[in-house]
Write an enzyme that holds these catalytic residues in place. Sequence first.
Site, PDB file in Angstrom:
ATOM      1  N   ASP A  47       0.865  -1.189   0.000  1.00 31.07           N
ATOM      2  CA  ASP A  47       0.000   0.000   0.000  1.00 31.07           C
ATOM      3  C   ASP A  47       0.899   1.235   0.000  1.00 31.07           C
ATOM      4  O   ASP A  47       2.069   1.159   0.380  1.00 31.07           O
ATOM      5  CB  ASP A  47      -0.899   0.014   1.252  1.00 31.07           C
ATOM      6  N   ALA A 104     -19.697  -1.305  -9.070  1.00 25.41           N
ATOM      7  CA  ALA A 104     -21.033  -1.070  -9.639  1.00 25.41           C
ATOM      8  C   ALA A 104     -21.103   0.301 -10.308  1.00 25.41           C
ATOM      9  O   ALA A 104     -22.038   0.558 -11.079  1.00 25.41           O
ATOM     10  CB  ALA A 104     -22.075  -1.172  -8.536  1.00 25.41           C
ATOM     11  N   CYS A 105     -20.110   1.166 -10.039  1.00 24.63           N
ATOM     12  CA  CYS A 105     -20.082   2.500 -10.670  1.00 24.63           C
ATOM     13  C   CYS A 105     -19.843   2.432 -12.172  1.00 24.63           C
ATOM     14  O   CYS A 105     -19.902   3.461 -12.848  1.00 24.63           O
ATOM     15  CB  CYS A 105     -19.004   3.374 -10.034  1.00 24.63           C
ATOM     16  N   TYR A 152     -14.081   7.905 -11.894  1.00 25.86           N
ATOM     17  CA  TYR A 152     -13.874   6.630 -11.194  1.00 25.86           C
ATOM     18  C   TYR A 152     -14.480   5.453 -11.957  1.00 25.86           C
ATOM     19  O   TYR A 152     -13.815   4.437 -12.200  1.00 25.86           O
ATOM     20  CB  TYR A 152     -14.499   6.769  -9.806  1.00 25.86           C
ATOM     21  N   ASP A 199       4.395   3.083  -3.871  1.00 21.00           N
ATOM     22  CA  ASP A 199       3.430   3.863  -4.659  1.00 21.00           C
ATOM     23  C   ASP A 199       3.230   3.139  -5.993  1.00 21.00           C
ATOM     24  O   ASP A 199       4.089   3.208  -6.879  1.00 21.00           O
ATOM     25  CB  ASP A 199       3.965   5.282  -4.876  1.00 21.00           C
ATOM     26  N   GLN A 231     -33.203   7.609  -1.876  1.00 21.59           N
ATOM     27  CA  GLN A 231     -32.335   6.914  -2.827  1.00 21.59           C
ATOM     28  C   GLN A 231     -32.029   5.522  -2.269  1.00 21.59           C
ATOM     29  O   GLN A 231     -31.952   5.352  -1.045  1.00 21.59           O
ATOM     30  CB  GLN A 231     -31.045   7.718  -3.105  1.00 21.59           C
ATOM     31  N   THR A 232     -31.891   4.530  -3.155  1.00 19.81           N
ATOM     32  CA  THR A 232     -31.740   3.140  -2.698  1.00 19.81           C
ATOM     33  C   THR A 232     -30.370   2.559  -3.083  1.00 19.81           C
ATOM     34  O   THR A 232     -29.764   2.961  -4.071  1.00 19.81           O
ATOM     35  CB  THR A 232     -32.822   2.226  -3.315  1.00 19.81           C
ATOM     36  N   LYS A 284     -22.085   9.290  12.578  1.00 21.72           N
ATOM     37  CA  LYS A 284     -22.982  10.386  12.967  1.00 21.72           C
ATOM     38  C   LYS A 284     -23.859   9.957  14.140  1.00 21.72           C
ATOM     39  O   LYS A 284     -24.084  10.731  15.076  1.00 21.72           O
ATOM     40  CB  LYS A 284     -23.865  10.796  11.783  1.00 21.72           C
ATOM     41  N   GLU A 339     -15.097   8.443   3.527  1.00 21.06           N
ATOM     42  CA  GLU A 339     -15.959   7.387   4.047  1.00 21.06           C
ATOM     43  C   GLU A 339     -17.213   7.215   3.193  1.00 21.06           C
ATOM     44  O   GLU A 339     -17.658   8.127   2.536  1.00 21.06           O
ATOM     45  CB  GLU A 339     -16.341   7.676   5.510  1.00 21.06           C
TER      46      GLU A 339
HETATM   47  N1  LIG Z   1     -15.673  -0.317  -0.477  1.00 20.20           N
HETATM   48  C1  LIG Z   1     -16.581  -0.388  -1.456  1.00 20.20           C
HETATM   49  O1  LIG Z   1     -17.792  -0.269  -1.220  1.00 20.20           O
HETATM   50  C2  LIG Z   1     -16.134  -0.600  -2.885  1.00 20.20           C
HETATM   51  C3  LIG Z   1     -17.103  -0.626  -3.892  1.00 20.20           C
HETATM   52  C4  LIG Z   1     -16.715  -0.819  -5.210  1.00 20.20           C
HETATM   53  C5  LIG Z   1     -15.374  -1.027  -5.522  1.00 20.20           C
HETATM   54  N2  LIG Z   1     -14.451  -0.990  -4.533  1.00 20.20           N
HETATM   55  C6  LIG Z   1     -13.031  -1.193  -4.897  1.00 20.20           C
HETATM   56  O2  LIG Z   1     -12.433  -2.108  -4.004  1.00 20.20           O
HETATM   57  C7  LIG Z   1     -11.054  -1.777  -3.800  1.00 20.20           C
HETATM   58  C8  LIG Z   1     -10.772  -1.650  -2.310  1.00 20.20           C
HETATM   59  O3  LIG Z   1     -11.649  -0.662  -1.757  1.00 20.20           O
HETATM   60  P1  LIG Z   1     -11.627  -0.254  -0.213  1.00 20.20           P
HETATM   61  O4  LIG Z   1     -13.022   0.052   0.166  1.00 20.20           O
HETATM   62  O5  LIG Z   1     -10.841  -1.236   0.560  1.00 20.20           O
HETATM   63  O6  LIG Z   1     -10.857   1.135  -0.321  1.00 20.20           O
HETATM   64  P2  LIG Z   1      -9.678   1.737   0.573  1.00 20.20           P
HETATM   65  O7  LIG Z   1      -9.545   3.166   0.164  1.00 20.20           O
HETATM   66  O8  LIG Z   1      -9.890   1.445   2.014  1.00 20.20           O
HETATM   67  O9  LIG Z   1      -8.424   0.893   0.070  1.00 20.20           O
HETATM   68  C9  LIG Z   1      -7.708   1.219  -1.100  1.00 20.20           C
HETATM   69  C10 LIG Z   1      -6.241   1.274  -0.719  1.00 20.20           C
HETATM   70  O10 LIG Z   1      -5.485   1.585  -1.900  1.00 20.20           O
HETATM   71  C11 LIG Z   1      -4.374   2.344  -1.458  1.00 20.20           C
HETATM   72  N3  LIG Z   1      -3.753   3.123  -2.529  1.00 20.20           N
HETATM   73  C12 LIG Z   1      -4.229   4.264  -3.112  1.00 20.20           C
HETATM   74  N4  LIG Z   1      -3.333   4.739  -3.989  1.00 20.20           N
HETATM   75  C13 LIG Z   1      -2.270   3.871  -3.961  1.00 20.20           C
HETATM   76  C14 LIG Z   1      -1.032   3.860  -4.626  1.00 20.20           C
HETATM   77  N5  LIG Z   1      -0.685   4.817  -5.509  1.00 20.20           N
HETATM   78  N6  LIG Z   1      -0.176   2.849  -4.365  1.00 20.20           N
HETATM   79  C15 LIG Z   1      -0.503   1.883  -3.458  1.00 20.20           C
HETATM   80  N7  LIG Z   1      -1.671   1.860  -2.791  1.00 20.20           N
HETATM   81  C16 LIG Z   1      -2.537   2.851  -3.038  1.00 20.20           C
HETATM   82  C17 LIG Z   1      -4.954   3.280  -0.403  1.00 20.20           C
HETATM   83  O11 LIG Z   1      -3.942   3.823   0.432  1.00 20.20           O
HETATM   84  C18 LIG Z   1      -5.927   2.365   0.321  1.00 20.20           C
HETATM   85  O12 LIG Z   1      -5.365   1.814   1.486  1.00 20.20           O
HETATM   86  C19 LIG Z   1     -10.819  -0.486  -4.593  1.00 20.20           C
HETATM   87  O13 LIG Z   1     -10.267  -0.814  -5.845  1.00 20.20           O
HETATM   88  C20 LIG Z   1     -12.209   0.084  -4.776  1.00 20.20           C
HETATM   89  O14 LIG Z   1     -12.298   0.891  -5.929  1.00 20.20           O
HETATM   90  C21 LIG Z   1     -14.796  -0.787  -3.221  1.00 20.20           C
END
Ligand SMILES: NC(=O)c1ccc[n+]([C@@H]2O[C@H](COP(=O)([O-])OP(=O)(O)OC[C@H]3O[C@@H](n4cnc5c(N)ncnc54)[C@H](O)[C@@H]3O)[C@@H](O)[C@H]2O)c1
Length: 330
Positions: free
Chosen positions: A34, A118-119, A148, A52, A217-218, A199, A190
Amino acid sequence: MAVKMALVTGAGGFIGHHLVKYLLKRGYGVRGVDIKRPEFGESPAHEFIVLDLRFDDACRAAAKGVDEVYHLAADMGGIGYITSSHAGIALNNTMINVHMLEAARQAKVSRFLFSSSACIYPQCLQDKPDVAPLHENAAWPAQPEEGYGLEKLFMEKLCQYFSEDWGFLTRAVRFHNVYGPFGTYDGGREKAPAAICRKIARCSEGGVIEIWGDGRQTRSFMYVDDCVEGIFRIMQSDYGAPLNLGTDELVTIDQLVDIVAETAGKPIVKRHDLSRPQGVRGRNSDNTRLRQVLGWEPKISLRQGITPTYEWVQQRVLGEGVRTTLIAAK
Ligand SMILES: NC(=O)c1ccc[n+]([C@@H]2O[C@H](COP(=O)([O-])OP(=O)(O)OC[C@H]3O[C@@H](n4cnc5c(N)ncnc54)[C@H](O)[C@@H]3O)[C@@H](O)[C@H]2O)c1
């Protein structure tokens, strides 16, 4: 038998943290990567490297010597964040995804799983609260969430091309609203369940909490334990096309608030703020294909999953109170 090595990118984040624990229980050797260390305590991964992943040398170091890549790293957040930062999100995620996919292929990993969303689904199919569940085939013709969602859709296609042209085994999983303990619950990134838990935890009995939008909204929400189980099952399956991973328990945001308030045992008053972003009007997961492919689908109800989620957020909020008192006493 040699221990299988898994790389979890985004292991310092919410789903990544839970996936590391899940894979360890399954006997995997786990490398977590990460850009930052985990926000809430140490990672249980055998090895945790801060890298990174926008840069290809970092991706190559991350992928070295692993068998499977679970690629979760992304610049992401709730609706407020993803609607206010199209350029940064699209740029960062394009760099992370393209470099990580190619590094995994070069490293000859056996499987690569991409966390889509789902986006990616067309906005025009999500314009009413009693929306039809989104089937995988509905993704095209496309009209995804700006920034996104568009980038996720492109990456799904890139995974498909790598698989078709170069025989590289990929999986693309479309998550629908994941929630649970260890998720970001404050600071602007969040998502709705964590924000509502925060909250209500901070609110006094009978107090007012602000809801974004009109509350009608659902959405459907998936507890994180179901999410990591689904991720693993999809990775081990022989199905390479994009697949929904979510529940089809559709609720309004107001109903979500009521469930959290009941869990907290705290009556609250809702104040709707129509000036705040609320995203699409309705969104639900069609799990027909998921059931066909896996013979399984997420099964933890929203009411069941909110209990540990609320307890965790409440503990954090109570901790804030203690910290404030200590600072004030200095
Ligand atoms: N949580 C949800 O409801 C949800 C829904 C749809 C898709 N997703 C996808 O699931 C995955 C995980 O989501 P999450 O909820 O755990 O999000 P999160 O933000 O908690 O985790 C993502 C992690 O990626 C790391 N990151 C960002 N940029 C980085 C970089 N340049 N190098 C290395 N690490 C990097 C962040 O520091 C973070 O810890 C993501 O790809 C997200 O798009 C999540």
